[in-house]
Enzyme design. Structure first.
Site, PDB file in Angstrom:
ATOM      1  N   PRO A   2      26.848 -62.088  43.924  1.00  0.00           N
ATOM      2  CA  PRO A   2      25.593 -61.375  44.141  1.00  0.00           C
ATOM      3  C   PRO A   2      24.815 -61.132  42.845  1.00  0.00           C
ATOM      4  O   PRO A   2      25.408 -61.076  41.767  1.00  0.00           O
ATOM      5  CB  PRO A   2      26.061 -60.041  44.709  1.00  0.00           C
ATOM      6  CG  PRO A   2      27.363 -59.797  44.034  1.00  0.00           C
ATOM      7  CD  PRO A   2      27.991 -61.162  43.875  1.00  0.00           C
ATOM      8  N   PRO A  37      32.585 -62.633  44.734  1.00  0.00           N
ATOM      9  CA  PRO A  37      33.341 -63.215  43.617  1.00  0.00           C
ATOM     10  C   PRO A  37      32.860 -62.660  42.275  1.00  0.00           C
ATOM     11  O   PRO A  37      31.658 -62.621  42.001  1.00  0.00           O
ATOM     12  CB  PRO A  37      33.078 -64.709  43.733  1.00  0.00           C
ATOM     13  CG  PRO A  37      31.880 -64.846  44.591  1.00  0.00           C
ATOM     14  CD  PRO A  37      31.793 -63.627  45.441  1.00  0.00           C
ATOM     15  N   ARG A  42      25.773 -60.897  38.767  1.00  0.00           N
ATOM     16  CA  ARG A  42      24.726 -60.823  37.740  1.00  0.00           C
ATOM     17  C   ARG A  42      23.920 -59.551  37.985  1.00  0.00           C
ATOM     18  O   ARG A  42      23.402 -59.353  39.086  1.00  0.00           O
ATOM     19  CB  ARG A  42      23.763 -62.006  37.824  1.00  0.00           C
ATOM     20  CG  ARG A  42      24.394 -63.365  37.906  1.00  0.00           C
ATOM     21  CD  ARG A  42      24.797 -63.865  36.524  1.00  0.00           C
ATOM     22  NE  ARG A  42      25.237 -65.239  36.603  1.00  0.00           N
ATOM     23  CZ  ARG A  42      26.458 -65.636  36.922  1.00  0.00           C
ATOM     24  NH1 ARG A  42      27.383 -64.745  37.210  1.00  0.00           N
ATOM     25  NH2 ARG A  42      26.774 -66.913  36.972  1.00  0.00           N
TER      26      ARG A  42
END
Length: 125
Positions: A2, A37, A42
Site C-alpha cells: 500500500p 506486504p 510507501r
C-alpha cells in the site's frame, strides 16, 4: 502497495510532526503483514502552500490522507486497517485539534485495473 499519502497545510509544519505520523502509519501496516506486504509500503507527505479553507478568514488547517491499495483484500481487512489508521490520525493530531481549527479526512483508494510495479525490496522480507 500500500501507499499512504498525506496532504497537509503548511501551517502544520511546526507542530504537525508529520514524519512521526508516517512512521506510526507504517507500523500499523507492518502489523498487518499478512494483508500488506512490508516491501510494498510507501508513505509520503505533501505540504500544501496554496489552499483556501472555508471562507479563508481564519488560519484553518487540514490533513487529508489516502491509502492506495491493490485489489484482493476482504472488506473486513480493509475496514479494520482503515479504522486503525484513522484512529491513529485522530490521536496524533488530538492536541492540535484542541488548540486550533483543523479538519482531518482519510479515504481508501482501491485500484480495480491493477498497477505496474518493479520492486526488489520484497526480497529483504
Amino acid at each position: 502497495m500500500p501507499h499512504f499519502i498525506v496532504e497537509y497545510t503548511n501551517n502544520l509544519r511546526e507542530d504537525g510532526e508529520i514524519k512521526n505520523l508516517l512512521k506510526k502509519i507504517n507500523k500499523i501496516l507492518i502489523e498487518r503483514r499478512d494483508v500488506f506486504p512490508i516491501g510494498g509500503i510507501r508513505s509520503r507527505a505533501i505540504e500544501l502552500q496554496d489552499y483556501v479553507i472555508a471562507d479563508g478568514t481564519e488560519d484553518d488547517a487540514f490533513v487529508h490522507a489516502q491509502l492506495k491499495i491493490g485489489t484482493g483484500r476482504s472488506q473486513a481487512e480493509k475496514t479494520e486497517a482503515c479504522d486503525a489508521i484513522f484512529e491513529e490520525m485522530k490521536q496524533h493530531f488530538s492536541g492540535l485539534f484542541e488548540r486550533r481549527y483543523l479538519g482531518l479526512s482519510f479515504e481508501l483508494v482501491e485500484f480495480q485495473n491493477g498497477t505496474y510495479k518493479h520492486n526488489n525490496i520484497h526480497t529483504r522480507f
